[in-house]
Scaffold this active site. Structure first.
Site, mmCIF file in Angstrom:
data_model
loop_
_atom_site.group_PDB
_atom_site.id
_atom_site.type_symbol
_atom_site.label_atom_id
_atom_site.label_comp_id
_atom_site.label_asym_id
_atom_site.label_seq_id
_atom_site.Cartn_x
_atom_site.Cartn_y
_atom_site.Cartn_z
ATOM 1 C CB ILE A 210 -0.982 0.037 1.290
ATOM 2 C CG1 ILE A 210 -0.402 -0.146 2.378
ATOM 3 C CG2 ILE A 210 -2.062 -0.846 1.143
ATOM 4 C CD1 ILE A 210 -1.003 -0.113 3.768
ATOM 5 N N GLY A 211 2.087 1.030 0.041
ATOM 6 C CA GLY A 211 3.145 2.248 -0.064
ATOM 7 C C GLY A 211 4.476 2.030 -0.084
ATOM 8 C CE LYS A 212 9.968 0.521 -3.674
ATOM 9 N NZ LYS A 212 10.297 -0.255 -5.045
ATOM 10 N N GLY A 213 8.405 3.918 0.447
ATOM 11 C CA GLY A 213 9.207 5.119 0.555
ATOM 12 C C GLY A 213 10.793 5.060 0.445
ATOM 13 N NE ARG A 214 13.180 9.911 3.750
ATOM 14 C CZ ARG A 214 13.366 11.187 4.223
ATOM 15 N NH1 ARG A 214 14.127 11.793 3.370
ATOM 16 N NH2 ARG A 214 13.148 11.583 5.326
ATOM 17 C CE1 TYR A 215 8.544 2.629 4.979
ATOM 18 C CE2 TYR A 215 8.813 5.264 4.729
ATOM 19 C CZ TYR A 215 7.971 4.183 4.665
ATOM 20 O OH TYR A 215 6.750 4.008 4.528
ATOM 21 C CD GLU A 217 8.694 -3.195 -1.010
ATOM 22 O OE1 GLU A 217 8.933 -3.416 -2.156
ATOM 23 O OE2 GLU A 217 8.083 -4.282 -0.493
ATOM 24 C CE LYS A 231 8.396 2.955 8.081
ATOM 25 N NZ LYS A 231 8.288 4.090 9.262
ATOM 26 C CG ASP A 331 10.962 13.193 8.351
ATOM 27 O OD1 ASP A 331 10.850 14.182 7.526
ATOM 28 O OD2 ASP A 331 10.789 11.982 7.929
#
Length: 501
Positions: A210-215, A217, A231, A331
């Site tokens: 459902i999502g993806k980021g720099r850290y 999925e 996560k 952040d």
């Protein structure tokens, strides 16, 4: 003459004759002996006199060798010195010269077969042996259990450190809410026990990304039918995973406006997977929610107040033996705030958080290399004037970022039938992916801030929101409001609007 024995009877005779020589004629020779432990009352300088033998005896008492020395009377003593029937004591006799027993060092003979003395079990040795064997057995069982290899649903071999899909630790019918409530009422307030966490982690079924980021999925998963968010961190982000797990498990961290932590685990197969399992919120992030949702005053204040409630709890130090340190997020942005089904928010993504250890006046900064999001960085971070050893600096940096989030929320609130499309802060002033220099020029040098739509001046609620965000993003950190002051202001605004939060 020297004789060595291990006679039990010698002990009784020795006790009877210590220091009491048998009657003798004037021509009979007496021997001076060294005495130790059993000297007669009239002895001086540890000496005694006898018509028989000087002796030294070693006897085992309670597993400890005890040495005695003294005089042995002539009558029957030769027989006693020659008797070798007992193995718990050793007696050595001499008549060579005065004080001949000073240099006698008898040693105990070995016991009969181990664990047995005179046919009886030696309880101390038995206890030690049983204890050692029990410990070894437990270690072997734990090692075998925790390092098994199993076949997963794809029939590929998977080895992992930890528990496999075994529900023996969590009774059937127990929900996540039940487990968390139990841990809060009976535990330290720092989350579920590690064993329960690892059990849950092994039992989760991954459903969809459902999502993806720099850290890494984010996946939606299921545990016993309940939806959870998983996560999955990249291996290069281990420091972030460790920090976020540590912060979530801080004592008294749980709060309705901070994302609910469930479990963390490391899964090892051909590569290491770092899992962080939390509550699942189908509305997604505040960023996603604002793009697709129109707000009224009540909805706007609900989002703003609940977000600040979470931040206020994070910033607040709770004193006591089961206290909580003050924590700064570092952040804060709309993508790191989630929206619940009831329209309230909870703060997430704590991988960059810093703690304040008040006992030592120390700022506990995470060792990872990630920094915050440039678009939301305050001027003191962009121009590198932030005092890293002063915890309040990080608190004030969070308040600046929250001011920008208030701006994002307020734009989506309808007044007079008008609202603005969703935009990120400074959207008209910097590129989509701004550099440090882009942001520094706008925020530090030009000292610009996001602009207010004209319609806000004609709506009292939006006008007050504009004033509040201005006080949050002040250029001078010392002029910014505290989280508690912002929270109280939003609560007062809600009262004036007759809105129940």
């Amino acid at each position: 003459m020297r004789l060595k024995t291990s006679s039990k009877e010698a002990e009784g005779s020795a006790k009877e004759t210590f220091g009491s020589a048998a009657p003798a004629s004037s021509s009979q020779r007496f021997l001076w002996c060294h005495c130790y432990h059993h000297c007669p009352d009239d002895s001086t300088n540890n000496t005694c006199r006898t018509d028989g033998y000087c002796f030294t005896m070693v006897e085992e008492e309670g597993g400890v060798p005890v040495q005695t020395a003294g005089c042995l009377g002539l009558v029957g003593s030769e027989f006693q010195c020659r008797d070798t029937t007992h193995n718990r004591r050793s007696l050595e006799c001499c008549t060579d010269e005065d004080y001949c027993n000073r240099n006698l060092h008898p040693t105990l003979p070995p016991l009969k077969p181990p664990l047995y003395v005179d046919g009886k079990i030696h309880h101390m040795a038995l206890l030690v042996s049983v204890s050692v064997c029990s410990i070894l057995l437990v270690v072997i069982i734990v090692f075998c259990y925790f390092s098994r290899c199993i076949f997963d649903d794809s029939r590929s071999l998977r080895c992992s450190i930890g528990l496999e899909q075994d529900e023996t630790f969590i009774p059937p019918g127990e929900s996540l809410k039940d487990l968390i409530e139990q841990s809060q009422s009976s535990g330290s307030g720092s989350g579920l026990p590690l064993l329960v966490q690892r059990t849950i982690a092994k039992q989760i079924q991954m459903v969809k990304q459902i999502g993806k980021g720099r850290y890494g999925e984010v996946w939606m998963g299921r545990w016993r039918g309940e939806k959870v968010a998983v996560k999955v961190f990249f291996t290069t982000e281990e420091a972030s995973w460790f920090r976020e797990t540590e912060i979530y498990q801080t004592v008294l961290m749980r709060h309705e406006n901070i994302l609910g932590f469930i479990a963390a685990d490391i899964k090892g197969s051909s590569w290491t997977q770092l899992y962080l399992i939390t509550d699942y919120h189908e509305n997604g992030s505040l960023y996603d929610y604002l793009k697709s949702t129109t707000l009224d005053n009540k909805g706007m204040l609900r989002l703003a107040y609940s977000s600040m409630s979470g931040l206020c709890h994070l910033h607040t130090e709770i004193f006591g033996t089961q206290g909580k340190p003050a924590i700064a997020h570092r952040d804060l942005k709309s993508k790191n705030i989630l929206v619940k089904r009831n329209g309230t928010c909870c703060i997430a993504d704590l991988g960059l958080a810093v703690k304040f250890i008040s006992d030592t006046n120390e700022v506990d900064i995470p060792p990872n290399t990630r920094v915050g999001t440039k678009r939301y960085m305050p001027p003191e971070v962009l121009d590198e004037t932030l005092n890293r050893s002063h915890f309040q600096s990080y608190i004030m940096a969070d308040i600046y970022s929250f001011g920008l989030i208030l701006w994002e929320i307020a734009r989506r609130c309808v007044s007079g039938g008008i609202l603005e499309e969703y935009q990120l802060p400074y959207h008209e002033l910097v590129p989509a992916d701004p550099s440090y220099e882009d942001m520094r020029e706008v925020v530090c040098i030009k000292k610009l801030r996001p602009s207010f739509p004209n319609r806000w001046t004609s709506d009292e609620c939006l006008r007050q929101m504009g004033k509040l965000m201005t006080e949050c993003w002040a250029h001078n950190p010392a002029c910014r409001l505290t989280a508690l002051r912002v929270k109280k202001t939003l609560a007062k605004m809600s009262e004036s609007q007759d809105i129940k939060l």
